[in-house]
Design an enzyme around this catalytic site. Structure first.
Site, PDB file in Angstrom:
ATOM      1  CD  GLU A 102      10.816  -1.823  -8.839  1.00  0.00           C
ATOM      2  OE1 GLU A 102      11.431  -1.195  -7.457  1.00  0.00           O
ATOM      3  OE2 GLU A 102      10.074  -2.282  -8.019  1.00  0.00           O
ATOM      4  CG  ASP A 104       8.482  -4.432 -10.272  1.00  0.00           C
ATOM      5  OD1 ASP A 104       9.989  -4.259  -9.642  1.00  0.00           O
ATOM      6  OD2 ASP A 104       7.724  -3.062  -9.641  1.00  0.00           O
ATOM      7  CD  GLU A 106       5.316  -7.198  -5.846  1.00  0.00           C
ATOM      8  OE1 GLU A 106       5.795  -7.392  -5.167  1.00  0.00           O
ATOM      9  OE2 GLU A 106       5.048  -6.232  -6.658  1.00  0.00           O
ATOM     10  CG  HIS A 119       1.821  -6.237  -9.113  1.00  0.00           C
ATOM     11  ND1 HIS A 119       0.306  -5.612  -9.297  1.00  0.00           N
ATOM     12  CD2 HIS A 119       2.898  -5.784  -9.139  1.00  0.00           C
ATOM     13  CE1 HIS A 119       1.415  -4.734  -8.879  1.00  0.00           C
ATOM     14  NE2 HIS A 119       2.480  -4.250  -9.030  1.00  0.00           N
ATOM     15  CB  THR A 120       4.155  -6.525 -14.534  1.00  0.00           C
ATOM     16  OG1 THR A 120       2.811  -6.228 -15.445  1.00  0.00           O
ATOM     17  CG2 THR A 120       3.959  -8.053 -15.217  1.00  0.00           C
ATOM     18  CG  ASN A 121       4.874  -0.825 -11.687  1.00  0.00           C
ATOM     19  OD1 ASN A 121       4.323   0.203 -12.397  1.00  0.00           O
ATOM     20  ND2 ASN A 121       5.102  -0.684 -10.226  1.00  0.00           N
ATOM     21  CD  GLU A 131       0.607   0.360 -10.345  1.00  0.00           C
ATOM     22  OE1 GLU A 131       0.345   0.925 -11.204  1.00  0.00           O
ATOM     23  OE2 GLU A 131       1.328   0.676  -9.435  1.00  0.00           O
ATOM     24  CG  ASP A 195      -1.266  -6.074   6.544  1.00  0.00           C
ATOM     25  OD1 ASP A 195      -2.140  -7.246   6.786  1.00  0.00           O
ATOM     26  OD2 ASP A 195      -0.770  -5.516   7.085  1.00  0.00           O
ATOM     27  CD1 TRP A 196       0.300  -5.394   1.146  1.00  0.00           C
ATOM     28  CD2 TRP A 196      -1.077  -5.933  -1.108  1.00  0.00           C
ATOM     29  NE1 TRP A 196       0.905  -5.319   0.972  1.00  0.00           N
ATOM     30  CE2 TRP A 196       1.125  -6.002  -0.943  1.00  0.00           C
ATOM     31  CE3 TRP A 196      -1.185  -6.449  -1.840  1.00  0.00           C
ATOM     32  CZ2 TRP A 196       1.595  -6.202  -1.820  1.00  0.00           C
ATOM     33  CZ3 TRP A 196       0.382  -6.385  -2.960  1.00  0.00           C
ATOM     34  CH2 TRP A 196       1.831  -7.204  -3.022  1.00  0.00           C
ATOM     35  N   GLY A 200      -7.465  -8.032  -1.941  1.00  0.00           N
ATOM     36  CA  GLY A 200      -7.241  -6.668  -1.030  1.00  0.00           C
ATOM     37  C   GLY A 200      -7.087  -7.336   0.617  1.00  0.00           C
ATOM     38  NE  ARG A 273      -3.127   4.272 -10.406  1.00  0.00           N
ATOM     39  CZ  ARG A 273      -2.555   2.943 -10.738  1.00  0.00           C
ATOM     40  NH1 ARG A 273      -2.196   2.355 -11.518  1.00  0.00           N
ATOM     41  NH2 ARG A 273      -0.501   3.313  -9.992  1.00  0.00           N
TER      42      ARG A 273
END
Ligand SMILES: *[C@@H]1O[C@H](CO)[C@@H](O)[C@H](O)[C@H]1NC(C)=O
Length: 285
Positions: A102, A104, A106, A119-121, A131, A195-196, A200, A273
């Protein structure tokens, strides 16, 4: 000699694109199906424009009729204007199944006058967590801007209005999976993620502003179309300028510039992370 050569090569590419119907300078009716949200998604102007909308009851979305395995694919988007906090416009490429690949884009909305987050992933063999997030150097809600994925056997390159912002190189020789066997469809949707999405989840969607609308135009897929187990590129890729394209030094410099000035999150520097160490591509790349 050199300028003449590159001119004729360029003409050849444009002409062969048209003649052999390899480039589909996209009519949305021919290239996409609306898959979600009923009349909230609309194809207008004889297929030149597509609009997605979102209201309290539902978002909307579409997907490509074709599956692609490598290509240079442009889409122009104009994002939800005004107070778009809580909305997410997703535009991505994906294969199917638990070990899917995938790619992405976004776009996370924001309050009026506050910047969107791009946002990319990238997922390979079902594994994402790669991300990177960016600010844009323009307001993406006023005009259409071109978001491109160049995907060939060597790299996946994200560009925005021709400026490269991210590259995922083929590092299979270092044991890192690279998308190259699974054809992908193109998907897009406009949905609510209050919600996010915005700080956040602190900032909620203002439904008095609904319906929220994102627009699409000028889809151009200079790509290998996958159909019944065969690639439209099987007969050769000589006319595909993007096929052998590697990251040149100008592009590398541009990526460094974007990452220095506009990147706001990078998984490769998020030590919290990855207490056991960063993913391998972070050190190879
Ligand atoms: C929205 O704007 C605020 C303030 O500039 C910023 O902190 C935030 O990252 C922006 N983007 C999103 C998606 O919240």
């Amino acid at each position: 000699m050199a300028p003449y050569m590159s001119f004729s090569v360029a003409v050849f590419i444009i002409v062969s694109c048209g003649l052999m119907d390899i480039c589909s300078a996209g009519n949305f009716n021919q290239e996409f199906d609306i898959t979600w949200g009923g009349s909230r998604a609309q194809i207008l102007n004889n297929g030149e424009v597509l609009k997605l909308s979102l209201d309290r009851a539902s978002g909307s979305g579409f997907q490509s009729k074709n599956e692609y395995l490598f290509g240079k694919i442009d889409m122009q988007l104009k994002l939800v204007p005004g107070n778009s906090a809580g909305t997410v416009t997703a535009y991505y490429f994906s294969s199917q199944g638990p070990t899917h690949d995938e790619i992405d884009f976004e776009f996370l909305g924001n309050l009026s006058g506050q910047p969107y987050t791009l946002h990319t992933n990238i997922f390979t063999q079902g594994k994402g967590s790669r991300e990177q997030q960016f600010r844009l150097w323009f307001d993406p809600t006023i005009n259409f801007h071109t978001y491109t994925i160049l995907w060939n056997p060597r790299q996946i390159l994200y560009t925005v209005d021709g400026t490269p912002i991210r590259v995922f190189k083929n590092l299979e020789s270092s044991g890192i999976a690279f998308p190259k066997n699974q054809p992908m469809r193109i998907y897009s949707s406009l949905w609510d993620a209050e919600d996010w999405a915005t700080r956040g989840g602190l900032i909620k969607t203002d439904w008095s502003q609904a319906p929220f609308v994102a627009s699409y135009q000028n889809f151009v897929a200079d790509a290998c179309i996958w159909s019944s187990g065969t690639s439209s590129c099987a007969s050769g890729v000589a006319n595909k300028a993007w096929w052998g394209q590697d990251l040149d030094s100008t592009s590398e410099e541009r990526i460094r510039w974007v990452q220095k000035n506009y990147m706001i999150y990078n998984y490769c520097t998020d030590a919290k992370r990855f207490p056991q160490g960063f993913p391998p591509e972070c050190s190879v790349a």
